[in-house]
Write an enzyme that holds these catalytic residues in place. Sequence first.
Site, short mmCIF file in Angstrom:
data_model
loop_
_atom_site.label_atom_id
_atom_site.label_comp_id
_atom_site.label_asym_id
_atom_site.label_seq_id
_atom_site.Cartn_x
_atom_site.Cartn_y
_atom_site.Cartn_z
N ASP A 181 44.84 41.09 31.73
CA ASP A 181 45.40 40.05 32.58
C ASP A 181 46.22 40.86 33.58
OD1 ASP A 181 47.29 38.31 33.78
OD2 ASP A 181 46.95 36.87 32.17
N HIS A 182 45.69 41.05 34.78
CA HIS A 182 46.30 42.08 35.64
C HIS A 182 47.74 41.74 36.03
CE1 HIS A 182 45.06 39.59 39.10
NE2 HIS A 182 45.95 40.25 39.79
N HIS A 244 47.37 34.12 34.05
CA HIS A 244 48.50 34.75 34.74
C HIS A 244 49.80 33.92 34.65
CE1 HIS A 244 45.29 37.15 36.17
NE2 HIS A 244 45.00 36.48 37.26
C1 BG6 Z 1 42.62 36.80 40.00
C2 BG6 Z 1 41.97 35.51 40.40
O1 BG6 Z 1 42.73 36.90 38.62
O2 BG6 Z 1 43.91 36.86 40.58
C3 BG6 Z 1 41.89 35.39 41.90
O3 BG6 Z 1 40.66 35.45 39.85
C4 BG6 Z 1 43.25 35.58 42.53
O4 BG6 Z 1 41.36 34.14 42.29
C5 BG6 Z 1 43.91 36.84 41.99
O5 BG6 Z 1 43.07 35.68 43.92
C6 BG6 Z 1 45.34 36.94 42.46
O6 BG6 Z 1 45.85 38.19 42.11
P1 BG6 Z 1 47.05 38.85 42.93
O7 BG6 Z 1 47.35 40.09 42.18
O8 BG6 Z 1 46.54 39.07 44.31
O9 BG6 Z 1 48.14 37.85 42.88
#
Ligand code: BG6
Length: 506
Positions: A181-182, A244
């Site tokens: 989950d980045h 997230h």
């Molecule tokens: C991803 C989603 O996990 O997170 C995308 O699939 C989204 O739709 C992205 O744009 C947002 O990540 P960040 O790091 O740019 O907030």
Amino acid sequence: MNNNNDHIFVIFGASGDLTKRKLLPAIYNLYLYDQLPEKFAVVGTARSKMTDDEFRNIIIKAIKQYENVNDENKLADFSKLLFYIPADTEQNSSLLNVKKKLEEVRKNKGIGSNTIFYLSTPPSLYYVIPELISDAGMNQETDGWKRLIIEKPFGYDLESAQKLNEGLMKNWNEEQIYRIDHYLGKETVQNILVTRFSNGIFEPLWNRNYIHRVEITSAEDIGVEKRGGYYDSSGALRDMVQNHLLQLAGLIAMEPPASLEAMEIRSEILKVFRALKPINENDVSKFAIRGQYLSSVVKGKSVPGYRDEENINPDSKTETYAALRFYIDNWRWGGVPFYIRTGKRLPTRVTEAVIHFKPTPHFLFTQESSIESCNQLILRIQPDEGILLKFGMKVPGSGFKVQNVNMDFHYTDLNNQRVAPAYERLIFDTMSGDKTLFAAANEVMATWKFLKPVIDAWEKDKSIPVYGYPAGTWGPENADELILEKGMTWRYPCKNLTNDGIYCEL
Ligand code: BG6
């Protein structure tokens, strides 16, 4: 990095966008900052036929596009760590090729049998590839560790997530699985733990007695871009909230862990998810709002509506905006509303959590703004990463008039410190065997379980509207109805909408 961590990093879906945009740039940075193990190689695999050199050239080009490359020779040296083997995962024996390639690379580079397998593929292959890996005997840990990184979404709903997990558990154990989950790899997200548990001044106030509500926003100004195929079968709730944003809520709401051991932290977050107050399917409209962006003119440019985007069903009801109110039924949080919203094509890109403190019991002074602008702690995840505390101060002059002022910290103030991007941190942690920042199976199930009534009602109950909102606005106005208290609204962090962009104050 310790020699026990020498390994081969295998990427399934190596010709895809994520590999080029995030994974290999992250591994390249680990190389630059000397954080890779001494003996290391990447083996990419996908359906396209390519030689090692062709793959290297594609990746060199991608890294130049996404990173600042100062030393071309170093990049060329890095590319020598990359190998490629085509594989069609629809054919049962296809991974025998991969196995052979791994053996060849191992032999040539003197790398032991430790392996990380990264699934950067369409989610439908999350069922297939781990089984093919184990059919080829590549998940056996007899002579070295084997780890499997799975991208989100982990499942499509509770049932499919359970099925996926049961399938994995036939051949793998939970210790081997890293569900990415980045958001958990973001420095500012980890800083929530440090802010809460390294400062004696916040924790005594961090409960229902002093906190009025918690608000979490993740706004994006982009639309679905080239991801229509995936997004139209997903939507904002599955794409952002289930993972997230609920993880952010978990970090904000968790009890102090006994230590920083992965198990301790994950189990405190799990307790929060298990305490989420169930939403009754018949009441979903009182707790959740969905919306979809409509065509509009943003910063002087016309942008298409969601239904006109590439690979989107013209009658699609998929939400590009979701807002929720929910409660955590435990002693710390009983009765405190948590508000979460996320959307595409909002005015700007901003992710933040706002802790709204209760007003003083008897306010003595004159104040122009309403009580909701009293004390707020704003944890800005991105951009302009930082923390800000809003508090009341006397307006100089006669009388006792109060104005709100800010005490703030911006990560950019630490100008000598490099903040590693999320994928870099999470890949490094996988290489080191540290699961602190990865969601465990039971957490994923608990969040799907909590969202099930909303998912089901939005799917079955045609009377629940999908509100349209013009691209470039803050989503459907109806989302304000979720906020219970009269006169209170969501926090709108970005005020000045100009043709050059938007100034977003912390
Ligand atoms: C991803 C989603 O996990 O997170 C995308 O699939 C989204 O739709 C992205 O744009 C947002 O990540 P960040 O790091 O740019 O907030």
